[in-house]
Enzyme design. Sequence first.
Site, short mmCIF file in Angstrom:
data_model
loop_
_atom_site.label_atom_id
_atom_site.label_comp_id
_atom_site.label_asym_id
_atom_site.label_seq_id
_atom_site.Cartn_x
_atom_site.Cartn_y
_atom_site.Cartn_z
CE LYS A 224 28.94 -2.01 -12.43
NZ LYS A 224 28.77 -1.46 -11.09
NE ARG A 258 35.91 -4.02 -9.34
CZ ARG A 258 35.00 -4.91 -9.98
NH1 ARG A 258 34.02 -4.47 -10.89
NH2 ARG A 258 35.09 -6.14 -9.69
#
Length: 290
Positions: A224, A258
């Site tokens: 991210k 995840r």
Amino acid sequence: MSAYRPPARRPVAFKPVDFEIMGVVNVTPDSFSDGGQFDDAAQAIAHGRRLAAEGAAILDVGGESTRPGADPVPAGDEQARVVPVVEGLRDVARVSIDTMKLDVAQAAVAAGAGYVNDVSAFRHDPELAGFVADRGLDCCLMHMLGEPRTMQRDPRYTDVVSEVKAFLEERMAAAVAAGIREERISLDPGIGFGKTLEHNLELLARLDELAALGRPLVIGTSRKTFIGRLTGRDVTERVHGTVATCVIALERGAQVFRVHDVAAVADALKVAAATFAAWPTKSPTSTTTS
């Protein structure tokens, strides 16, 4: 002076550390990290099989990007993307459908999915909660400020951890009221979904406060933007930063991770879990000798 005698070793209670890897299978042309790489069903299935072989217990199949600024995808298009992939992976691992839409979830479950990962926590399509309850499915409820198109427009909180915790508690109560058994629910604080760099770090640092809700925490930090801001790395070069966040999250109580880079994260968490399990739950008693 008497000879030194080491103290007798006492049995030490160890805390078990369990975790699961959720591998990301994006069947989208515009996801922030791997958009377009696996938008062909055959490629996505092959990718999912690789992730399972690397240690993913759950494969999260998504046909609509939820990156900041992403546009919505019609349900028919999303369904056409994910159903063949779910069918191709249902015998490989547990399959999760990453969707906010009832129609897409119904089609994916008919194809073999047994887990619904809803980034809107059943706010986008409230009837989805009833479907999950009726079918006895597992689900994940995530915190998101606003929607993907708007969530990163100046997100603000008074206390991000307290507010995310209150939201997750409220959405879990709503899910239970809809008939979903509490043991079927996992919670995701939504790292990067309507949060600044500082918000993300605060959530990671105080993740134990969310673990106190008593449900498995799903953490999605993989590749991210905040990792890129901290490291200066491109989205394809953030595996090491991702591993660091996952180890931190494991130590603070997260159970499901995840990620895109399954092998690297799985290896790191195996080592970290073994190390954390060897930490005594109480400090050893000190002794003195003459």
